[in-house]
Design a protein around this motif. Structure first.
Motif, mmCIF file in Angstrom:
data_model
loop_
_atom_site.group_PDB
_atom_site.id
_atom_site.type_symbol
_atom_site.label_atom_id
_atom_site.label_comp_id
_atom_site.label_asym_id
_atom_site.label_seq_id
_atom_site.Cartn_x
_atom_site.Cartn_y
_atom_site.Cartn_z
ATOM 1 N N GLN A 112 0.818 -1.200 0.000
ATOM 2 C CA GLN A 112 0.000 0.000 0.000
ATOM 3 C C GLN A 112 0.858 1.260 0.000
ATOM 4 O O GLN A 112 1.913 1.306 0.637
ATOM 5 N N ILE A 113 0.392 2.278 -0.725
ATOM 6 C CA ILE A 113 0.936 3.623 -0.657
ATOM 7 C C ILE A 113 -0.210 4.525 -0.220
ATOM 8 O O ILE A 113 -1.282 4.521 -0.836
ATOM 9 N N THR A 114 0.018 5.295 0.845
ATOM 10 C CA THR A 114 -1.060 6.099 1.418
ATOM 11 C C THR A 114 -0.646 7.561 1.507
ATOM 12 O O THR A 114 0.476 7.877 1.936
ATOM 13 N N ALA A 115 -1.552 8.455 1.101
ATOM 14 C CA ALA A 115 -1.416 9.889 1.358
ATOM 15 C C ALA A 115 -2.499 10.246 2.363
ATOM 16 O O ALA A 115 -3.657 9.831 2.209
ATOM 17 N N PHE A 116 -2.133 10.999 3.393
ATOM 18 C CA PHE A 116 -3.078 11.254 4.482
ATOM 19 C C PHE A 116 -3.140 12.741 4.817
ATOM 20 O O PHE A 116 -2.109 13.384 5.024
ATOM 21 N N VAL A 245 -8.838 -10.083 0.061
ATOM 22 C CA VAL A 245 -9.453 -9.042 -0.751
ATOM 23 C C VAL A 245 -8.830 -7.676 -0.496
ATOM 24 O O VAL A 245 -8.441 -6.973 -1.423
ATOM 25 N N ASP A 246 -8.725 -7.280 0.777
ATOM 26 C CA ASP A 246 -8.268 -5.928 1.096
ATOM 27 C C ASP A 246 -7.712 -5.914 2.514
ATOM 28 O O ASP A 246 -8.438 -6.204 3.469
ATOM 29 N N PRO A 247 -6.427 -5.582 2.689
ATOM 30 C CA PRO A 247 -5.839 -5.573 4.035
ATOM 31 C C PRO A 247 -6.193 -4.342 4.862
ATOM 32 O O PRO A 247 -5.892 -4.302 6.059
ATOM 33 N N THR A 248 -6.841 -3.345 4.254
ATOM 34 C CA THR A 248 -7.155 -2.110 4.972
ATOM 35 C C THR A 248 -8.004 -2.401 6.204
ATOM 36 O O THR A 248 -9.083 -2.977 6.103
ATOM 37 N N GLY A 249 -7.515 -2.007 7.369
ATOM 38 C CA GLY A 249 -8.284 -2.166 8.598
ATOM 39 C C GLY A 249 -8.102 -3.498 9.304
ATOM 40 O O GLY A 249 -8.702 -3.724 10.362
ATOM 41 N N CYS A 250 -7.259 -4.385 8.775
ATOM 42 C CA CYS A 250 -7.069 -5.690 9.430
ATOM 43 C C CYS A 250 -6.442 -5.535 10.817
ATOM 44 O O CYS A 250 -6.825 -6.227 11.765
ATOM 45 N N GLY A 251 -5.477 -4.640 10.931
ATOM 46 C CA GLY A 251 -4.864 -4.407 12.231
ATOM 47 C C GLY A 251 -5.854 -3.861 13.241
ATOM 48 O O GLY A 251 -5.814 -4.195 14.429
ATOM 49 N N ASP A 252 -6.774 -3.023 12.772
ATOM 50 C CA ASP A 252 -7.800 -2.476 13.662
ATOM 51 C C ASP A 252 -8.759 -3.571 14.128
ATOM 52 O O ASP A 252 -9.172 -3.599 15.294
ATOM 53 N N ALA A 253 -9.120 -4.477 13.221
ATOM 54 C CA ALA A 253 -9.976 -5.598 13.601
ATOM 55 C C ALA A 253 -9.277 -6.461 14.643
ATOM 56 O O ALA A 253 -9.900 -6.923 15.612
ATOM 57 N N SER A 280 -8.732 -11.976 10.118
ATOM 58 C CA SER A 280 -9.007 -12.880 9.001
ATOM 59 C C SER A 280 -10.366 -12.612 8.385
ATOM 60 O O SER A 280 -10.527 -12.648 7.161
ATOM 61 N N ILE A 281 -11.352 -12.345 9.225
ATOM 62 C CA ILE A 281 -12.693 -12.035 8.724
ATOM 63 C C ILE A 281 -12.668 -10.743 7.921
ATOM 64 O O ILE A 281 -13.243 -10.629 6.846
ATOM 65 N N LYS A 282 -11.961 -9.737 8.443
ATOM 66 C CA LYS A 282 -11.938 -8.441 7.773
ATOM 67 C C LYS A 282 -11.275 -8.470 6.415
ATOM 68 O O LYS A 282 -11.746 -7.855 5.455
ATOM 69 N N ILE A 283 -10.168 -9.218 6.289
ATOM 70 C CA ILE A 283 -9.393 -9.168 5.049
ATOM 71 C C ILE A 283 -10.172 -9.727 3.857
ATOM 72 O O ILE A 283 -9.834 -9.470 2.699
#
Length: 310
Positions: A112-116, A245-253, A280-283
């Motif tokens: 991932q590359i993120t601009a915030f 599918v998408d790793p975004t938010g996996c750490g938060d879950a 695992s559910i989130k990803i």
């Protein structure tokens, strides 16, 4: 038991690049990068660490209380939280700013590359933990720099145990500041990259950090996680996902699972396994807040994965 979640609320614009970043970045040209990625897929999601953690904790029938700042454009997010029956009374609206915005591009290898843009998040220090005295446990997740420092001190002064979860905010702090967080915290949670940076900046090994807190949790992606206490190490297995599918938010879950386990008095192996399952559910779904299993479904999946119920 109420869990105070200090962190960001943000709108995430998520883009999918079908190639690989490594193929577009030339090692001998990194001093003058000028690249463009074609992103056929784009969507806007509700995000931010506090929002994602609270959403997942609510799936577990926990009691999340978000402490965050939101901008003049934040009404849809507040409406969403109210519909989810997640309290908004410690969320402050900053009328002079926009809500924090993340622009995330994910490649074919899930890099991932993120601009915030921090926006209202920069005013998070105006929130006071004293306004959430009913909380019995807290997490200090990525937020405005001053807010993270203030909320850690507030929790310590009010004797509210908390997880220090620096995440992508870790580079904002010096070694002495990170040591101060560790001294105030009850738990520390980082991924493997953050763990390396934390040890580099503080000069403390993971073992020495674990000696200063009740537990140090290090996530290692598909290799699972480790929970280190003063005298023990628990290896937490990765739970096979239905799809990547998408790793975004996996750490938060994952961190929502930690909060739930701690508030329920679960042992570390069970707490870590539940956290692993939530990641695992989130990803398997896009965005940080679009998966919606029932608590019964989560319990069944836990039993299937580990042979007992939490």
């Amino acid at each position: 038991m109420t869990s105070l979640i200090c962190g960001s609320l943000a709108f995430d614009t998520i883009m999918s690049f079908h190639g690989r970043f490594a193929e577009a970045l030339l090692a001998d040209q990194l001093h003058k990068i000028n690249v463009a990625f074609l992103v056929p897929g784009i969507r806007r999601e509700y995000g931010g660490c506090a929002g994602n953690i609270a959403y997942n904790l609510k799936l577990l029938n926990g009691d999340p209380l978000i402490m965050a700042t939101i901008g003049q454009d934040g009404a849809p997010y507040l409406d969403r939280l109210n519909k989810l029956e997640i309290s908004t009374h410690t969320i402050r609206t900053i009328d002079s700013s926009y809500t924090a915005q993340a622009f995330i591009t994910t490649d074919a290898d899930n890099n991932q590359i993120t601009a915030f843009h921090p926006g209202a998040m920069s005013f998070s220090h105006h929130n006071k933990v004293a306004d959430a005295r009913q909380a019995k446990l807290a997490i200090i997740a990525p937020d405005g720099r001053d807010g993270m420092l203030q909320h850690a001190k507030d929790c310590a002064e009010l004797d509210i145990p908390f997880i220090f979860d620096p995440g992508q905010g870790l580079p904002m702090f010096s070694g002495p500041e990170l040591e101060s967080f560790i001294e105030l915290a009850t738990y520390v949670a980082v991924n493997d990259y953050e763990a390396e940076l934390l040890t580099e900046r503080t000069g403390l090994s993971l073992g020495r950090i674990a000696e200063r807190v009740s537990a140090l949790i290090v996530t290692r992606g598909e290799q699972g996680a480790e929970v280190l206490t003063n005298d023990r190490q628990f290896d937490i297995p990765c739970v096979k996902a239905d799809a990547i599918v998408d790793p975004t938010g996996c750490g938060d879950a994952f961190r929502a699972g930690l909060l739930f386990g701690l508030t329920k008095g679960l042992d570390w192996p069970t707490t870590g396994r539940l956290a692993s399952l939530m990641g695992s559910i989130k990803i398997a779904s896009q965005g940080g807040q679009n998966h919606a299993p029932s608590l019964a479904e989560i319990e069944d999946r836990f039993q299937k994965a580990f042979g007992y119920r939490f």
